[in-house]
Scaffold this motif. Structure first.
Motif, PDB file in Angstrom:
ATOM      1  N   PHE A   8     122.159 -26.960  79.316  1.00 18.88           N
ATOM      2  CA  PHE A   8     122.671 -27.491  77.946  1.00 18.88           C
ATOM      3  C   PHE A   8     122.418 -26.829  76.685  1.00 18.88           C
ATOM      4  O   PHE A   8     121.210 -26.487  76.699  1.00 18.88           O
ATOM      5  N   ILE A   9     123.144 -26.853  75.837  1.00 21.49           N
ATOM      6  CA  ILE A   9     123.083 -26.291  74.560  1.00 21.49           C
ATOM      7  C   ILE A   9     121.895 -26.671  73.863  1.00 21.49           C
ATOM      8  O   ILE A   9     121.116 -26.249  73.058  1.00 21.49           O
ATOM      9  N   VAL A  10     121.440 -28.165  73.981  1.00 18.52           N
ATOM     10  CA  VAL A  10     120.436 -28.702  73.404  1.00 18.52           C
ATOM     11  C   VAL A  10     119.109 -27.899  73.967  1.00 18.52           C
ATOM     12  O   VAL A  10     118.062 -28.103  73.309  1.00 18.52           O
ATOM     13  N   GLY A  11     119.200 -27.294  74.825  1.00 20.65           N
ATOM     14  CA  GLY A  11     117.958 -26.584  75.447  1.00 20.65           C
ATOM     15  C   GLY A  11     117.472 -25.316  74.731  1.00 20.65           C
ATOM     16  O   GLY A  11     116.513 -24.577  74.837  1.00 20.65           O
ATOM     17  N   LEU A  12     118.408 -25.010  73.641  1.00 18.25           N
ATOM     18  CA  LEU A  12     117.992 -23.976  72.619  1.00 18.25           C
ATOM     19  C   LEU A  12     116.486 -24.109  72.051  1.00 18.25           C
ATOM     20  O   LEU A  12     115.929 -22.865  71.609  1.00 18.25           O
ATOM     21  N   PHE A  13     115.991 -25.509  71.970  1.00 22.40           N
ATOM     22  CA  PHE A  13     114.782 -25.463  71.352  1.00 22.40           C
ATOM     23  C   PHE A  13     113.672 -26.103  72.130  1.00 22.40           C
ATOM     24  O   PHE A  13     112.791 -26.540  71.883  1.00 22.40           O
ATOM     25  N   LEU A  14     113.919 -26.199  73.633  1.00 21.49           N
ATOM     26  CA  LEU A  14     112.723 -26.352  74.539  1.00 21.49           C
ATOM     27  C   LEU A  14     112.124 -24.851  74.921  1.00 21.49           C
ATOM     28  O   LEU A  14     112.732 -23.949  75.056  1.00 21.49           O
ATOM     29  N   PRO A  15     110.914 -25.126  75.178  1.00 22.43           N
ATOM     30  CA  PRO A  15     109.961 -24.160  75.421  1.00 22.43           C
ATOM     31  C   PRO A  15     109.607 -23.886  76.871  1.00 22.43           C
ATOM     32  O   PRO A  15     108.574 -23.965  77.633  1.00 22.43           O
ATOM     33  N   GLY A  16     110.770 -23.378  77.498  1.00 22.60           N
ATOM     34  CA  GLY A  16     110.739 -23.070  79.004  1.00 22.60           C
ATOM     35  C   GLY A  16     109.611 -22.155  79.488  1.00 22.60           C
ATOM     36  O   GLY A  16     108.694 -22.431  80.482  1.00 22.60           O
ATOM     37  N   ASP A  17     109.394 -20.970  78.863  1.00 22.19           N
ATOM     38  CA  ASP A  17     108.431 -20.032  79.002  1.00 22.19           C
ATOM     39  C   ASP A  17     107.129 -20.763  78.877  1.00 22.19           C
ATOM     40  O   ASP A  17     106.280 -20.452  79.943  1.00 22.19           O
ATOM     41  N   SER A  18     106.903 -21.249  77.801  1.00 19.20           N
ATOM     42  CA  SER A  18     105.601 -21.757  77.607  1.00 19.20           C
ATOM     43  C   SER A  18     105.148 -22.895  78.588  1.00 19.20           C
ATOM     44  O   SER A  18     104.091 -23.080  79.083  1.00 19.20           O
ATOM     45  N   LEU A  19     106.218 -23.606  79.004  1.00 18.32           N
ATOM     46  CA  LEU A  19     105.963 -24.786  79.787  1.00 18.32           C
ATOM     47  C   LEU A  19     105.372 -24.358  81.202  1.00 18.32           C
ATOM     48  O   LEU A  19     104.777 -24.808  81.729  1.00 18.32           O
ATOM     49  N   LEU A  20     106.417 -23.370  81.750  1.00 17.33           N
ATOM     50  CA  LEU A  20     105.935 -22.735  82.904  1.00 17.33           C
ATOM     51  C   LEU A  20     104.630 -22.022  83.175  1.00 17.33           C
ATOM     52  O   LEU A  20     103.926 -22.270  83.973  1.00 17.33           O
ATOM     53  N   PHE A  21     104.221 -21.524  81.877  1.00 17.64           N
ATOM     54  CA  PHE A  21     103.016 -20.594  82.142  1.00 17.64           C
ATOM     55  C   PHE A  21     101.888 -21.852  81.962  1.00 17.64           C
ATOM     56  O   PHE A  21     100.862 -21.919  82.617  1.00 17.64           O
ATOM     57  N   ALA A  22     102.021 -22.924  81.132  1.00 16.78           N
ATOM     58  CA  ALA A  22     101.006 -24.072  80.880  1.00 16.78           C
ATOM     59  C   ALA A  22     100.976 -24.623  82.375  1.00 16.78           C
ATOM     60  O   ALA A  22      99.852 -24.980  82.562  1.00 16.78           O
ATOM     61  N   ALA A  23     102.070 -24.938  83.068  1.00 20.90           N
ATOM     62  CA  ALA A  23     102.039 -25.475  84.308  1.00 20.90           C
ATOM     63  C   ALA A  23     100.961 -24.992  85.134  1.00 20.90           C
ATOM     64  O   ALA A  23     100.301 -25.160  85.961  1.00 20.90           O
ATOM     65  N   GLY A  24     101.120 -23.548  85.278  1.00 19.95           N
ATOM     66  CA  GLY A  24     100.286 -22.625  86.244  1.00 19.95           C
ATOM     67  C   GLY A  24      98.779 -22.653  85.494  1.00 19.95           C
ATOM     68  O   GLY A  24      97.971 -22.849  86.430  1.00 19.95           O
ATOM     69  N   VAL A  25      98.461 -22.797  84.236  1.00 17.99           N
ATOM     70  CA  VAL A  25      97.314 -23.047  83.906  1.00 17.99           C
ATOM     71  C   VAL A  25      96.410 -24.332  84.347  1.00 17.99           C
ATOM     72  O   VAL A  25      95.439 -24.624  84.738  1.00 17.99           O
ATOM     73  N   VAL A  26      97.357 -25.604  84.085  1.00 19.07           N
ATOM     74  CA  VAL A  26      97.025 -26.804  84.547  1.00 19.07           C
ATOM     75  C   VAL A  26      96.708 -26.691  86.043  1.00 19.07           C
ATOM     76  O   VAL A  26      95.729 -27.301  86.477  1.00 19.07           O
ATOM     77  N   LEU A  27      97.487 -26.213  87.008  1.00 14.07           N
ATOM     78  CA  LEU A  27      97.225 -26.127  88.350  1.00 14.07           C
ATOM     79  C   LEU A  27      95.955 -25.507  88.553  1.00 14.07           C
ATOM     80  O   LEU A  27      95.477 -25.846  89.681  1.00 14.07           O
ATOM     81  N   ALA A  28      95.711 -24.249  87.920  1.00 15.38           N
ATOM     82  CA  ALA A  28      94.528 -23.623  88.174  1.00 15.38           C
ATOM     83  C   ALA A  28      93.152 -24.322  87.596  1.00 15.38           C
ATOM     84  O   ALA A  28      92.246 -24.267  88.454  1.00 15.38           O
ATOM     85  N   GLN A  29      93.396 -25.268  86.607  1.00  8.35           N
ATOM     86  CA  GLN A  29      92.048 -26.033  86.491  1.00  8.35           C
ATOM     87  C   GLN A  29      91.723 -27.104  87.495  1.00  8.35           C
ATOM     88  O   GLN A  29      90.675 -27.490  87.630  1.00  8.35           O
ATOM     89  N   HIS A  30      92.848 -27.215  88.425  1.00  7.71           N
ATOM     90  CA  HIS A  30      92.406 -28.294  89.624  1.00  7.71           C
ATOM     91  C   HIS A  30      92.503 -27.539  90.786  1.00  7.71           C
ATOM     92  O   HIS A  30      92.411 -28.215  91.880  1.00  7.71           O
TER      93      HIS A  30
END
Length: 191
Positions: A8-30
């Motif tokens: 959706f065009i509202v996705g223009l301001f969603l942080p997909g790259d950072s979210l995916l990278f952060a998800a990897g970091v969170v999984l690594a912490q556990h």
């Protein structure tokens, strides 16, 4: 969020790259390596589904949503140029679009509105998703150890991420609202 950003065009301001990278970091912490791999697979499928949805929206109503009379970014002329570009280099453009935040959101809509071949688009978006999602999630997972070893880098990364989210989201919302204030332009695409 990955689906919304890709569909959706509202996705223009969603942080997909950072979210995916952060998800990897969170999984690594556990210490959930297998979950990082599963997340990569599932999020890749979600990204493909999002782009396919964006393509269908673009094909059905995209020219009304995309082309804005007097717009700076979204105009009928640019949609026509995008159609010619997609005819020539569309496959590679859709694959590379995964790596550019604004382009990642607009590419499926433009491809649908410009009537890019549906099978070619589906293959390109699948290849792009299978490269984009796992690289970011797994980079976050495996880079998390480096962040633990260098405390100053962890602090700098947190500050930079917050600044990126705040400034990027604010700018994205402002630009989106500026473009959508302009009236829709009637566009007729010939096959």
């Amino acid at each position: 969020m990955v689906f919304t950003e890709c569909a959706f065009i509202v996705g223009l301001f969603l942080p997909g790259d950072s979210l995916l990278f952060a998800a990897g970091v969170v999984l690594a912490q556990h210490h959930h390596e297998h979950q990082a791999w599963w997340l990569s697979l599932v999020a890749s499928l979600v990204a493909v589904a999002g782009n396919q949805t964006g393509y269908v929206i673009g094909a059905k109503t995209g020219h009304h949503v995309i082309a804005r009379r007097g717009g700076r970014v979204l105009t009928a002329e640019r949609l026509d140029k995008a159609r010619r570009f997609l005819d020539e280099r569309g496959f590679l453009a859709i694959v590379i679009a995964r790596w550019v935040p604004w382009v990642r959101t607009l590419a499926p809509l433009v491809a649908g509105a410009a009537r890019m071949d549906a099978r070619r688009f589906a293959l390109a978006t699948s290849v792009g998703a299978l490269a984009w999602v796992p690289i970011l999630v797994l980079a976050g997972y495996y880079a998390a150890g480096l962040l633990d070893q260098l405390p100053w880098l962890k602090t700098a990364a947190v500050i930079a991420s917050i600044a990126f989210f705040a400034v990027g989201t604010g700018w994205g919302i402002w630009r989106y609202r500026q473009e959508l204030r302009k009236p829709a332009e009637e566009v007729s695409l010939t096959e």
